[in-house]
Motif scaffolding. Structure first.
Motif, mmCIF file in Angstrom:
data_model
loop_
_atom_site.group_PDB
_atom_site.id
_atom_site.type_symbol
_atom_site.label_atom_id
_atom_site.label_comp_id
_atom_site.label_asym_id
_atom_site.label_seq_id
_atom_site.Cartn_x
_atom_site.Cartn_y
_atom_site.Cartn_z
ATOM 1 N N ILE A 56 28.996 -1.883 42.306
ATOM 2 C CA ILE A 56 29.858 -0.799 42.762
ATOM 3 C C ILE A 56 30.433 -1.178 44.121
ATOM 4 C CG2 ILE A 56 30.027 1.667 43.247
ATOM 5 C CD1 ILE A 56 27.432 2.045 41.673
ATOM 6 N N ALA A 57 31.737 -1.137 44.237
ATOM 7 C CA ALA A 57 32.400 -1.484 45.482
ATOM 8 C C ALA A 57 32.526 -0.266 46.384
ATOM 9 C CB ALA A 57 33.783 -2.077 45.189
ATOM 10 N N SER A 58 32.899 -0.497 47.621
ATOM 11 C CA SER A 58 33.103 0.609 48.559
ATOM 12 C C SER A 58 34.475 1.242 48.396
ATOM 13 C CB SER A 58 32.925 0.124 50.004
ATOM 14 O OG SER A 58 33.892 -0.867 50.313
ATOM 15 N N VAL A 59 35.326 0.607 47.590
ATOM 16 C CA VAL A 59 36.666 1.118 47.308
ATOM 17 C C VAL A 59 36.825 1.264 45.804
ATOM 18 C CG1 VAL A 59 39.146 0.715 47.551
ATOM 19 C CG2 VAL A 59 37.581 -0.047 49.356
ATOM 20 N N ASP A 60 37.355 2.411 45.363
ATOM 21 C CA ASP A 60 37.564 2.631 43.934
ATOM 22 C C ASP A 60 38.933 3.263 43.704
ATOM 23 O OD1 ASP A 60 36.554 2.668 41.145
ATOM 24 O OD2 ASP A 60 36.785 4.840 41.363
ATOM 25 N N THR A 61 39.588 2.830 42.633
ATOM 26 C CA THR A 61 40.831 3.455 42.172
ATOM 27 C C THR A 61 40.528 4.153 40.863
ATOM 28 O OG1 THR A 61 42.206 1.771 43.230
ATOM 29 C CG2 THR A 61 43.233 3.090 41.501
ATOM 30 N N SER A 62 40.715 5.464 40.819
ATOM 31 C CA SER A 62 40.308 6.239 39.648
ATOM 32 C C SER A 62 41.236 5.970 38.463
ATOM 33 C CB SER A 62 40.312 7.734 39.976
ATOM 34 O OG SER A 62 41.599 8.295 39.746
ATOM 35 N N PRO A 63 40.752 6.256 37.247
ATOM 36 C CA PRO A 63 41.605 6.120 36.058
ATOM 37 C C PRO A 63 42.796 7.069 36.072
ATOM 38 C CG PRO A 63 39.282 6.215 35.441
ATOM 39 C CD PRO A 63 39.362 6.597 36.880
ATOM 40 N N GLY A 64 42.788 8.083 36.957
ATOM 41 C CA GLY A 64 43.906 9.015 37.032
ATOM 42 C C GLY A 64 45.068 8.509 37.873
ATOM 43 N N SER A 104 40.586 16.134 30.948
ATOM 44 C CA SER A 104 41.070 15.459 29.747
ATOM 45 C C SER A 104 40.235 14.211 29.456
ATOM 46 C CB SER A 104 42.551 15.092 29.896
ATOM 47 O OG SER A 104 42.767 14.386 31.103
ATOM 48 N N THR A 105 40.270 13.801 28.199
ATOM 49 C CA THR A 105 39.480 12.652 27.769
ATOM 50 C C THR A 105 40.393 11.568 27.212
ATOM 51 O OG1 THR A 105 39.158 13.507 25.526
ATOM 52 C CG2 THR A 105 37.548 14.151 27.191
ATOM 53 N N LYS A 106 39.804 10.404 27.001
ATOM 54 C CA LYS A 106 40.475 9.277 26.363
ATOM 55 C C LYS A 106 39.506 8.642 25.375
ATOM 56 C CE LYS A 106 43.950 7.798 29.728
ATOM 57 N NZ LYS A 106 44.451 6.649 30.523
ATOM 58 N N PRO A 107 40.033 7.940 24.372
ATOM 59 C CA PRO A 107 39.130 7.296 23.412
ATOM 60 C C PRO A 107 38.136 6.342 24.069
ATOM 61 C CG PRO A 107 41.378 7.291 22.574
ATOM 62 C CD PRO A 107 41.452 7.780 23.987
ATOM 63 N N ARG A 114 32.106 13.520 28.304
ATOM 64 C CA ARG A 114 33.430 14.117 28.101
ATOM 65 C C ARG A 114 33.610 15.419 28.881
ATOM 66 N NH1 ARG A 114 30.446 14.811 23.528
ATOM 67 N NH2 ARG A 114 30.195 16.937 22.702
ATOM 68 N N ARG A 115 32.528 16.114 29.201
ATOM 69 C CA ARG A 115 32.669 17.359 29.972
ATOM 70 C C ARG A 115 33.194 17.087 31.382
ATOM 71 N NH1 ARG A 115 27.334 20.935 29.561
ATOM 72 N NH2 ARG A 115 28.548 22.152 31.064
ATOM 73 N N HIS A 116 33.021 15.863 31.868
ATOM 74 C CA HIS A 116 33.560 15.507 33.183
ATOM 75 C C HIS A 116 34.963 14.928 33.084
ATOM 76 C CE1 HIS A 116 29.501 15.242 35.547
ATOM 77 N NE2 HIS A 116 29.705 16.414 34.996
ATOM 78 N N GLY A 117 35.446 14.678 31.873
ATOM 79 C CA GLY A 117 36.766 14.082 31.712
ATOM 80 C C GLY A 117 36.767 12.603 32.062
ATOM 81 N N TYR A 118 37.929 11.987 31.915
ATOM 82 C CA TYR A 118 37.991 10.540 32.134
ATOM 83 C C TYR A 118 38.309 10.164 33.579
ATOM 84 C CZ TYR A 118 43.130 10.213 32.374
ATOM 85 O OH TYR A 118 44.442 10.322 32.758
ATOM 86 N N ILE A 119 38.743 11.148 34.399
ATOM 87 C CA ILE A 119 39.049 10.827 35.796
ATOM 88 C C ILE A 119 37.759 10.965 36.592
ATOM 89 C CG2 ILE A 119 40.499 11.325 37.785
ATOM 90 C CD1 ILE A 119 42.567 12.504 35.900
ATOM 91 N N ARG A 120 37.051 9.877 36.679
ATOM 92 C CA ARG A 120 35.740 9.847 37.309
ATOM 93 C C ARG A 120 35.485 8.439 37.819
ATOM 94 N NH1 ARG A 120 31.827 8.131 33.204
ATOM 95 N NH2 ARG A 120 30.195 9.436 34.103
ATOM 96 N N GLY A 121 34.592 8.305 38.767
ATOM 97 C CA GLY A 121 34.302 6.975 39.289
ATOM 98 C C GLY A 121 33.215 7.006 40.341
ATOM 99 N N TRP A 122 32.937 5.838 40.898
ATOM 100 C CA TRP A 122 31.856 5.669 41.869
ATOM 101 C C TRP A 122 32.312 4.774 43.016
ATOM 102 C CZ3 TRP A 122 31.679 5.205 36.664
ATOM 103 C CH2 TRP A 122 30.780 6.012 35.938
#
Length: 211
Positions: A56-64, A104-107, A114-122
């Motif tokens: 896990i990096a200190s910088v993240d770009t979300s899927p959103g 929202s979700t993605k395949p 899925r309850r958290h949706g796809y826009i998530r990260g660390w």
């Protein structure tokens, strides 16, 4: 008629995703090794680990980031309780709605989360306690008085389970009324983000205090 039935159900599901952090019959708080309360119970804390990268990096770009909305950057430092000593190797997990206010979700999304949706990260803080999150500004839930927000939770290296801190909300949001601000517990420090324009990006400097 079908539309009238679906919309309330959709709002109910969305709000259930939101309140899941605080409704936990098993844990009422988390404490550090000195017995101090450090955060709130995280009912779906297993979601924290679903899809967790090995590195896990200190910088993240979300899927959103690729959505057609306002891009934002949240950056700052995580400190120990004294507010001065940087806290390295602290993992921050976040998730939020899309530009329509939906989880929202993605395949490609692990359906267990899925309850958290796809826009998530660390992100994991570096040796200076620094972290940065590039994402899209979330929208408020449809037909709701709840302000737009990002759900953050923390995993400290010496605490066995993750815990939640105050939601990130946005200063100037017309839905962010005084009653909402006053109800926030300032766990981790104030969750109100002050976004400042930097070119086409809105940037919030946001420090977090552990403990």
């Amino acid at each position: 008629m079908l539309f009238r039935l679906i919309v309330p159900l959709l709002i109910c599901i969305i709000q259930l995703n939101c309140t899941a952090q605080t409704n936990n019959s098993d844990e009422i708080a988390f404490r550090d090794q000195d017995g101090r309360t450090v955060g709130g119970p995280f009912e779906n804390r297993d979601f924290f680990y679903i899809g967790l990268p090995d590195q896990i990096a200190s910088v993240d770009t979300s899927p959103g980031w690729d959505q057609k909305g306002q891009r934002i950057l949240i950056t700052g430092k995580i400190y120990h309780l004294d507010g001065k000593t940087p806290a390295p190797n602290v993992t921050l997990y976040y998730y939020h709605t899309d530009i329509a206010g939906l989880y929202s979700t993605k395949p490609s999304l692990d359906q267990r989360a899925r309850r958290h949706g796809y826009i998530r990260g660390w992100v994991k803080t570096d040796q200076n306690g620094t972290y940065s999150i590039y994402t899209i500004r979330p929208a408020a839930y449809p037909n709701s008085k709840e302000p737009a927000h990002i759900h953050p939770s923390i995993k400290e290296p010496d605490i066995s389970v993750p815990y939640w801190i105050d939601e990130f909300v946005f200063q100037g949001d017309p839905l962010l009324i005084d009653a909402k601000t006053n109800s926030m517990r300032n766990r981790g420090g104030s969750g109100v983000l002050d976004l400042q324009k930097r070119g086409e990006l809105l940037v919030a400097k946001h420090d977090i205090i552990l403990g």
